[in-house]
Design a protein around this motif. Structure first.
Motif, PDB file in Angstrom:
ATOM      1  N   LYS A 385       0.858  -1.116  -0.430  1.00 46.62           N
ATOM      2  CA  LYS A 385       0.044   0.144  -0.253  1.00 46.62           C
ATOM      3  C   LYS A 385       1.285   1.355  -0.084  1.00 46.62           C
ATOM      4  N   THR A 388       2.709   3.945  -3.825  1.00 44.53           N
ATOM      5  CA  THR A 388       1.661   4.768  -4.218  1.00 44.53           C
ATOM      6  C   THR A 388       2.319   5.963  -5.582  1.00 44.53           C
ATOM      7  N   HIS A 391       1.660   3.458  -8.549  1.00 44.25           N
ATOM      8  CA  HIS A 391      -0.159   2.051  -8.564  1.00 44.25           C
ATOM      9  C   HIS A 391      -0.432   2.276 -10.380  1.00 44.25           C
TER      10      HIS A 391
END
Length: 425
Positions: A385, A388, A391
């Motif tokens: 997670k 980013t 992503h």
């Protein structure tokens, strides 16, 4: 047919030991000394402009308050006076007449014209020919609901299916037609129509494999104009690097996976994206996983496959059999795996994206996950997670028929890590 860029000739000559003076270590523009130890000899580095030359270039354009930059203008070019009878100007319009909305585009065409192939057959299927009833019906299916949920979370959606069995059964057109309403759902950008091409036992003949790729691609292009096409395979011979014994063994074991054959699919435009798995076991030749992966991507670059299509790395190693969060990988192990499996292909190997398997079930019924059961805490997922910055380059595969919780929950959680998703149908 060997379809390779001219640049590869230079790489091949270097690989074979044929001298190329302009690329030698004595070349003042060589930057081979900047490459890491162990870099294969056929991988070359050469300055377009040396650091000293860069200083001179910057100084030229910046002197006198950027006078040279301000004075630089594009060439005016040559303009012909078409009103002069002495000049002959080309006429690019079919009939030299302006056409309004709704007028035929070509002589004899009706309702604005319909593109046709040379033999008179229609080359594509107008999306409007997919009925609203079929679109509405597809939206209500399990796959359609997953597409909607993924798109609502901002994910680019691919339909992941397998057309090889339909093709072998002589039902390719019917399968593609059935797929169309789902592929035309909002948010769908393309279709992946085959996995493990040439690696599994579906095809035993090279000509049959080539024919399937060509005909499946043509059928999808015709029925789904504008949609991107993808496939997945493995290139075991690439992981061997310069080990001749390994290359011989892999070529004999996987005769259909010839690099020139796979490269031709890309050069002919039959695929827009090719996903490559990380290979097989090379321990017999004392080649570890990291080295095999590095060898594979060096070969991808040497064959210039990325000049024809997007090349994606695919990996299932993040999904581990972990019945509870207590069995989750420690944070440091997760970081190490991310570096090897995601950062390396994207930064060093030139992969355009990475597809991670986040949930799958083995033959013993054990579920492998990259996250905790029922989305419980998990060190690997927590580390993922944080990615980013990449992503949009991360994709995963989701099977709506086997959710972790429910589609809405699953796809919302997946969208926190992945910008793209392949919905398996």
């Amino acid at each position: 047919m060997r379809l390779r860029p001219i640049l590869v000739i230079g790489l091949t000559l270097s690989l074979l030991g044929v001298g190329v003076p302009a690329w030698s270590q004595d070349d003042p523009k060589s930057c081979n000394d900047l490459m890491a130890d162990g870099t294969p000899a056929y991988v070359m580095c050469r300055w377009m402009a040396t650091p000293d030359q860069v200083e001179d270039i910057v100084r030229f354009w910046s002197n006198n308050d950027n006078q040279n930059m301000q004075a630089a203008n594009p060439p005016t070019g040559y303009h012909a006076d078409c009103s002069d009878p002495a000049n002959t100007c080309p006429n690019d319009t079919p009939d030299s007449e302006a056409h309004g909305d709704g007028d035929p585009d070509v002589p004899g065409a009706e309702d604005g014209g319909t593109p046709e192939c040379a033999n008179g057959d229609q080359c594509f299927v107008d999306p409007s020919e997919v009925s609203k009833q079929d679109l509405a019906k597809a939206e209500k299916t399990t796959g359609g609901q997953a597409v909607k949920a993924a798109a609502s979370n901002g994910m680019r959606v691919w339909i992941d299916t397998e057309l090889a069995d339909d093709w072998k059964a002589g039902k390719l057109d019917e399968a593609v037609k059935e797929l169309a309403p789902l592929a035309y759902q909002d948010g769908v950008v393309g279709v992946r129509f085959a996995t493990q091409l040439g690696y599994n036992q579906t095809f035993t003949d090279a000509d049959e494999l080539d024919k399937f790729v060509a005909e499946a691609s043509a059928a999808l292009r015709k029925t789904l104009p504008g949609k991107r096409l993808a496939a997945h395979t493995v290139m075991p011979v690439f992981g061997c690097g310069a080990n001749d014994a390994c290359k011989t063994a892999m070529t004999e074991k996987y005769p259909l996976l010839n690099p020139d054959r796979v490269g031709a699919w890309l050069a002919k435009g039959q695929l827009d994206q090719l996903a490559l798995d990380s290979g097989t076991d090379y321990s017999t030749w004392k080649i570890d996983t990291a080295t095999a992966q590095r060898n594979q991507w060096i070969q991808v670059r040497a064959h210039a496959w990325d000049a024809y299509a997007q090349i994606a790395a695919e990996d299932a190693s993040f999904a581990a059999a972990q019945p509870s969060q207590d069995a989750a990988q420690p944070s440091q192990d997760a970081t190490k795996a991310i570096t090897a499996r995601i950062a390396t292909p994207l930064q060093d190997a030139g992969a355009s994206s990475v597809t991670l398997w986040t949930r799958w079930q083995d033959q013993q019924g054990q579920v492998h996950r990259a996250y905790g059961e029922k989305w419980g805490a998990n060190a690997t997922w927590d580390q993922l997670k944080k990615l980013t910055a990449v992503h949009a380059r991360l994709a995963t595969i989701y099977d709506p028929a086997n959710p972790e919780a429910d589609q809405a929950t699953d796809l919302k959680n997946l969208s926190a890590v992945f910008g793209q998703v392949l919905i398996h149908v």
